[in-house]
Write an enzyme that holds these catalytic residues in place. Structure first.
Site, PDB file in Angstrom:
ATOM      1  N   HIS A 185       0.720  -1.310  -0.143  1.00  0.00           N
ATOM      2  CA  HIS A 185      -0.054   0.109   0.091  1.00  0.00           C
ATOM      3  C   HIS A 185       0.819   1.377   0.135  1.00  0.00           C
ATOM      4  CE1 HIS A 185      -3.790   1.908  -0.004  1.00  0.00           C
ATOM      5  NE2 HIS A 185      -4.409   0.974   0.715  1.00  0.00           N
ATOM      6  N   TYR A 190     -13.351   4.950  10.302  1.00  0.00           N
ATOM      7  CA  TYR A 190     -12.619   5.436   9.387  1.00  0.00           C
ATOM      8  C   TYR A 190     -13.332   4.981   8.074  1.00  0.00           C
ATOM      9  CZ  TYR A 190      -8.244   6.183   6.518  1.00  0.00           C
ATOM     10  OH  TYR A 190      -7.227   6.512   5.778  1.00  0.00           O
ATOM     11  N   SER A 227     -12.213   5.397   3.757  1.00  0.00           N
ATOM     12  CA  SER A 227     -11.330   5.910   2.982  1.00  0.00           C
ATOM     13  C   SER A 227     -12.006   6.797   1.715  1.00  0.00           C
ATOM     14  CB  SER A 227     -10.296   4.687   2.512  1.00  0.00           C
ATOM     15  OG  SER A 227      -9.492   5.379   1.767  1.00  0.00           O
ATOM     16  N   THR A 246      -5.603   9.998  -0.223  1.00  0.00           N
ATOM     17  CA  THR A 246      -6.578   9.565   0.393  1.00  0.00           C
ATOM     18  C   THR A 246      -7.148  10.798   1.536  1.00  0.00           C
ATOM     19  OG1 THR A 246      -5.739   8.105   2.078  1.00  0.00           O
ATOM     20  CG2 THR A 246      -6.517   7.387  -0.045  1.00  0.00           C
TER      21      THR A 246
END
Length: 608
Positions: free
Chosen positions: A322, A436, A438, A449
């Site tokens: 990532h 959360y 994204s 992001t």
């Protein structure tokens, strides 16, 4: 360019997100700290950030800090950072054979890479009004407008070109473990593919000397050779090292290099991508999730920008590292590979592999291991197996409605999914916790992001009405509460997509203070700041004709990782958790919440 939000807006948004998570006394304390920060050190840091941003117009203010955050993290990348997306099966069943699909997807991936590097890949554009902008006429006109102002022409018809600066890291790239901070490595000159099977590493060239792709029938022949190789699995599979703590792995890698493995590692690091061929079929969606999210570490190289995984029955997926990029870049690649490999496959079930000498073209990599390396691999395997053993993955398909019905009722499908998560957690654990979601900021240069904070005073009020006070509310009142949640969530989503969230801004100010050697401001030492960044419910969504399901591990030990998809007439949800949380029960509560919300929207009375 990605805007730096106004400090006062950030503080207001931050306090709005804290409100549902704190009691009155806690909130008063957090509010005092926030306003003191806004008037004092926060203001100074903000002004420095803006000045710094103005001097670096080639990039965005989040780029440096965000790469640093990922590359300095010392946890293993697998389960903590790497995510997966699995492909839908090929609509033609006979093309789901492992060799055929591996060949076709590899060829399509190389076609994508060559198209991209030649500058012919169609720009990624978000069309708010596709009837006007997603047309041949618009493409013809915009092609002749100089690039310095063409984006403005696109804006005029509500088309937003997206940043594609991450794409070059898709290929020939690897995250290299280093002490304290990893490095991203890319070698665009390399012409070979890395293939893993049964824990063994193979490489062969897929690009010839003239820069052309090797014939698909030759790629097929080489893959067939690898699939029929009956070498035993290595006693000490190297793949486990890429599942280790990054500092531990950095020291072991140093040992590998000093032990005469430099050339073999160079082949691994510079390979176009990693193709992992698994020797078993998948049983069900949960098995698909486990296989694509972590699988057997012996047959993965988690540090590659991505692993293309294909099982015995032709089920395919991508597991991606990532730090180099976000879901949007991987999704574009996945969409193109799926479309190309299914619509114009390079080989068919009738195709014969080329009669080439694969034993010469394919090189099996051999690693020299001393006792310290063998011990390191054994320990990595023990840790990996224990972690995987403790991970639960569960999923549901809510079949009673989806996007179509919700849009008919004029509520946001994403807002309803997020509301269901809040309601479910309240039903299961009787609390509202940091959540959360994204959101891509690829509409901006070097955007990454931003966080949407789905837990709000609105979702809390609505969830409590459904879970605790059902008898007190009429169906109309409940409908109103859902609409309020939807409006507010829509606003948060729009703000985040426009770079107007609060998370990245506060993160950058904290990063700036630390990089200048300043003491950490009191604002960041507040328990409430730590709590809102301990995301117990971490969520991410995508819907694509190429993708069957996606998922990731929980981001905290006592959390849930929620990958979800809202389709036209159903909603899919894939949840990961460790033993401190019950993912199966959470999903049952999500199902119940969705049922209740849909019934209320249809005007039905619901029972508790």
């Amino acid at each position: 360019r990605l805007p730096v939000p106004k400090l006062e807006d950030t503080i207001t948004r931050y306090l709005n997100a804290q409100k549902p998570l704190l009691n009155d006394d806690q909130f008063r304390k957090t509010e005092e700290l926030a306003h003191a920060f806004e008037k004092g050190i926060g203001r100074e840091l903000h002004e420095q950030l803006v000045a710094q941003d103005n001097q670096n117009k080639h990039t965005s203010y989040i780029t440096g800090p965000w790469f640093d955050m990922y590359l300095k993290a010392r946890e293993p990348v697998v389960l903590n950072f790497n995510a997966f997306m699995s492909f839908n099966p090929d609509p033609k069943p006979e093309y789901n054979d492992q060799l055929i699909r591996a060949t076709n997807m590899t060829v399509s991936a190389i076609r994508f890479m060559k198209t991209f590097r030649a500058g012919y890949l169609e720009p990624e554009v978000f069309h708010l009004n596709p009837e006007k902008s997603d047309t041949e006429i618009f493409k013809k006109i915009i092609r002749f407008v100089p690039s310095s102002i063409s984006w403005f022409g696109a804006y005029m018809v509500n088309a937003y070109p997206l940043d594609m600066s991450q794409y070059f890291r898709l290929f020939n790239s690897t995250r290299l473990p280093k002490l304290n901070k990893d490095e991203l490595y890319t070698d665009e000159k390399a012409k070979h593919l890395l293939v893993l099977r049964n824990g063994n590493f193979y490489v062969f060239d897929v690009i010839d000397r003239d820069g052309n792709m090797v014939k698909p029938s030759e790629i097929q022949a080489h893959l067939k050779y690898i699939l029929s190789d009956n070498s035993p699995a290595p006693a000490f599979p190297l793949g486990y090292l890429s599942s280790e703590n990054r500092d531990t792995w950095a020291l072991l890698r140093k040992n590998l290099l000093e032990n005469g493995n430099e050339e073999a590692l160079q082949k691994v690091d510079s390979a176009m991508f990693c193709l992992s061929l698994d020797d078993f079929p998948v049983k069900d969606f949960v098995h698909v999730s486990h296989t694509m999210l972590h699988g057997d570490a012996a047959n993965r190289w988690y540090d590659k920008s991505f692993n293309l995984i294909i099982t015995k029955d032709g089920t395919a997926g991508i597991n991606f590292e990532h730090s180099w990029g976000d879901g949007v870049a991987v999704l574009r690649f996945q969409n193109e590979v799926f479309k190309d490999s299914t619509k114009t496959p390079a080989i068919s079930p009738q195709s014969q592999p080329a009669s080439v000498d694969s034993s010469r073209a394919v090189q099996k990599l051999d690693f020299k291991l001393n006792d310290a390396l063998k011990a390191g691999i054994t320990k990595a395997k023990e840790k990996f197996d224990a972690t995987v053993e403790s991970l639960s993955l569960n999923l549901i398909r809510f079949q009673e409605g989806g996007k179509e019905l919700l849009k008919q009722k004029k509520v946001s499908p994403d807002a309803v999914a997020q509301l269901a998560f809040q309601m479910a957690f309240l039903r299961q654990y009787d609390q509202t916790v940091a959540t959360y979601e994204s959101c891509s900021t690829a509409a901006f240069k070097h955007g990454r992001t931003e966080t949407i904070r789905p837990a709000s005073v609105h979702t809390k009020k609505c969830s409590e009405a459904f879970v605790k006070e059902l008898s007190k509310h009429s169906t109309e009142e409940l409908q109103k509460l859902i609409v309020e949640c939807s409006k507010y969530h829509g606003r948060l989503t729009k703000e985040a997509a426009m770079g107007q969230g609060f998370d990245r801004h506060l993160f950058s100010l904290r990063y700036l203070a630390l990089s200048k050697g300043l003491p950490l401001p009191d604002f960041y030492q507040d328990q409430a700041y730590a709590c809102i960044n301990h995301n117990i419910i971490s969520t991410s969504t995508l819907v694509s004709p190429a993708v069957q399901l996606g998922g990731f591990g929980p981001v905290v030990a006592d959390g849930f990782g929620v990958g979800y998809q809202v389709h036209d007439d159903w909603i899919g949800c894939n949840v990961s958790s460790y033993p401190t949380r019950n993912g199966k029960e959470f999903l049952q509560c999500i199902h119940k919440s969705l049922e209740d919300i849909f019934n209320v929207l249809k005007g039905k009375k619901i029972g508790s």
